[in-house]
Design an enzyme around this catalytic site. Structure first.
Site, mmCIF file in Angstrom:
data_model
loop_
_atom_site.group_PDB
_atom_site.id
_atom_site.type_symbol
_atom_site.label_atom_id
_atom_site.label_comp_id
_atom_site.label_asym_id
_atom_site.label_seq_id
_atom_site.Cartn_x
_atom_site.Cartn_y
_atom_site.Cartn_z
ATOM 1 N N GLU A 153 0.822 -1.219 0.000
ATOM 2 C CA GLU A 153 0.000 0.000 0.000
ATOM 3 C C GLU A 153 0.859 1.273 0.000
ATOM 4 O O GLU A 153 0.779 2.101 0.923
ATOM 5 C CB GLU A 153 -0.973 -0.008 1.184
ATOM 6 C CG GLU A 153 -1.982 -1.137 1.098
ATOM 7 C CD GLU A 153 -2.862 -1.270 2.341
ATOM 8 O OE1 GLU A 153 -2.587 -0.589 3.349
ATOM 9 O OE2 GLU A 153 -3.819 -2.068 2.298
ATOM 10 N N GLU A 312 -7.030 -7.632 -0.920
ATOM 11 C CA GLU A 312 -7.474 -7.525 0.470
ATOM 12 C C GLU A 312 -8.869 -6.932 0.519
ATOM 13 O O GLU A 312 -9.160 -5.970 -0.189
ATOM 14 C CB GLU A 312 -6.568 -6.580 1.288
ATOM 15 C CG GLU A 312 -5.188 -7.082 1.602
ATOM 16 C CD GLU A 312 -4.414 -6.074 2.461
ATOM 17 O OE1 GLU A 312 -5.057 -5.302 3.214
ATOM 18 O OE2 GLU A 312 -3.182 -6.043 2.356
ATOM 19 N N TRP A 320 -10.170 0.295 12.357
ATOM 20 C CA TRP A 320 -9.436 1.562 12.306
ATOM 21 C C TRP A 320 -10.341 2.742 11.989
ATOM 22 O O TRP A 320 -9.846 3.831 11.760
ATOM 23 C CB TRP A 320 -8.285 1.456 11.309
ATOM 24 C CG TRP A 320 -8.623 0.738 10.033
ATOM 25 C CD1 TRP A 320 -8.381 -0.579 9.757
ATOM 26 C CD2 TRP A 320 -9.292 1.271 8.887
ATOM 27 N NE1 TRP A 320 -8.848 -0.900 8.495
ATOM 28 C CE2 TRP A 320 -9.400 0.218 7.951
ATOM 29 C CE3 TRP A 320 -9.807 2.526 8.549
ATOM 30 C CZ2 TRP A 320 -10.008 0.381 6.703
ATOM 31 C CZ3 TRP A 320 -10.416 2.690 7.309
ATOM 32 C CH2 TRP A 320 -10.506 1.623 6.400
#
Ligand code: ZN
Length: 504
Positions: A153, A312, A320
């Site tokens: 990422e 993912e 989060w």
């Protein structure tokens, strides 16, 4: 032992991030037994494993990873093998504290989280190349290896560093981009507020200033930071291509516009062998399934319409956001299959077994804390069966009815400070047009403003604040050829340096 072709992915992939280093080795055999029960075909391994693979400078311990890959191969599970360069070890930062990134106000981040990297740091670059070379040399011919997963990422959680190494690197980048300091002064409009430079050595990153800084400087810094991360990706990719020819290389994108705003995925899509994406639902009041569809369509578009892979997403809640609701029964399968319907060659999750420790222990997983006697596990097993049965759709392509123009550079420019209104956000327009098209059951491609639009009967331009002359010519030609163009307000206002276009 099953027959597998190590360098091809047949059918659709199903699985997730597998972090066996978080568990005693005795757990691994149960992991692969349950993976087989769930229909898992591929797992991502080693993304955060640098500290265990190289516990001291130049000292390597690959034995545990050998055993993991062998065990997976013996059970017919292919591996998306990470280069662990998003997580340098603690010893590395003790030797090179200047590799920790610095914020615009001068704060240097500390070790103890993830992704704390100055991408201009030469020690980091050398260490990343070294561990990548070691991994590629050791595993190039491993029969489980299906895909290389570089870093993790890019752009999240650190989108730019403002240290002295980056300042020097930025000056070199500016000299390449502008040629002369006179050209930079012209492009940045430094006559305003007395910002004129007489040498590149006087130029700094857009660090904290008393009031708003030069917008063209800020825009160029976003381009520089993106290009610098991409340089590091390309360096790792080229090592892997050289040492493991034929094995595709990817890095996981986050194309959902709410999750990563610092990466120009049009440029990145041209550098990877396979576009892969991570997608997480944002519980901010919008219709999450529409946002999901938009992210998947955008991902397919940056892949040039080719098949891509969802690397993912979550089986249920994440941990989060301020509040992290669980997915309702059936919602996980609907979401996973929505990605497949929009071109993904499968569905993988973060992560296989839910952590007991660490920052993400309350993030859902395929195998939750509650174990196999749980709704999440039963739904995972059912989805694995469904994905397996969908193998014939692998390689198919999606044909869109309409193109929506999207340009990260325009978004960056529009979101700089001191605009007519903070409510004029390019993403708001893109979301709104997309949602209207979605509700009319139209399939959407995204396109770059300078891209080929000839296949589309309708092209929609959400607030495209920054528009180059080349993009304007492209749209003019599209309309002259009979295309229908719908242009929102606040489009075509500035050029690539945030200078307002001259009037007629
Ligand atoms: Zn830096």
């Amino acid at each position: 032992m099953p027959e597998t072709n190590p360098q091809s992915r047949t059918g659709l992939a199903f699985g997730g991030d597998y972090n066996p280093e978080q568990w005693p080795e005795a757990v691994w055999s149960e992991d692969v037994r349950l993976m087989r029960e769930a229909g898992v075909t591929m797992v991502s391994v080693g993304i955060f494993s640098w500290a265990l693979l190289e516990p001291a400078p130049g000292v390597y311990e690959f034995g545990w990873l050998d055993r993991v890959l062998d065990l997976l191969h013996e059970n017919g599970i292919r591996v998306d093998l990470g280069t662990p360069t998003v997580a340098p070890p603690a010893w590395f930062y003790r030797e090179h504290p200047e590799a920790l990134p610095v914020t615009a106000d001068g704060t240097r981040h500390a070790f103890g989280s993830r992704g704390a990297i100055c991408h201009s740091n030469t020690h980091y670059r050398a260490a990343a190349a070294s561990i990548t070379t070691r991994l590629a040399t050791r595993y190039a011919d491993h029969p489980a290896l299906a895909l290389w997963h570089v870093h993790n990422e890019y752009g999240v959680p650190v989108s730019a560093c403002y240290c002295e190494s980056c300042a020097a690197h930025f000056r070199r980048w500016l000299a390449d981009a502008h040629g002369t300091v006179e050209a930079l002064n012209e492009a940045w409009g430094t006559a305003f507020w007395g910002q004129h430079y007489t040498g590149f050595d006087q130029v700094d990153p857009p660090r904290a200033t008393p009031t708003v800084g030069n917008p063209a400087q800020a825009l160029d810094y976003r381009r520089f930071a993106d290009a610098t991360m991409r340089e590091n990706f390309v360096a790792e990719r080229d090592i892997l291509h050289r040492l493991a020819p034929g094995v595709p290389v990817t890095t996981n994108f986050m194309t959902a516009l709410s999750q990563c705003d610092s990466v120009d995925y049009w440029a990145w899509g041209r550098e990877v062998d396979l576009v892969t994406n991570d997608h997480y639902l944002m519980t901010d009041g919008r219709r999450t399934h529409v946002n999901l569809a938009m992210a998947a369509d955008l991902t397919r578009s940056v892949a040039g319409g080719a098949p891509w892979l969802l690397l993912e997403h979550s089986t249920s809640g994440v941990n989060w956001q301020p509040r992290n609701p669980a997915k309702a029964p059936g919602q996980m399968a609907r979401n996973s299959l929505s990605h497949v319907a929009r071109g993904s060659e499968g569905a993988l999750f973060f992560q296989w077994r839910q952590s007991r420790r660490g920052a993400e222990k309350f993030h859902s997983s395929m195998l939750p804390h509650a174990g196999t006697d749980s709704r999440v596990w039963r739904e995972v097993v059912e989805l694995g069966s469904t994905i397996g049965a969908l193998a014939p759709v692998a390689g198919t392509r999606t044909v869109a009815d309409v193109a929506v123009l999207w340009d990260w550079h325009s978004w960056w420019a529009q979101n700089l400070q001191w605009r007519p209104s903070e409510d004029h956000d390019a993403r708001e327009r893109a979301d709104t047009f997309y949602e209207a098209l979605y509700d009319r059951h139209l399939t959407v491609d995204f396109a770059h403003p300078e891209g080929d639009l000839s296949a589309y009967p309708l092209v929609v331009v959400p607030a495209l604040y920054l528009m180059t002359e080349a993009a304007a010519d492209n749209l003019r030609r599209y309309v002259e050829s009979g295309g229908t163009l719908l242009v929102s307000y606040f489009s075509g206002i500035v050029d690539e340096h945030d200078a307002v276009h001259e009037g007629p």
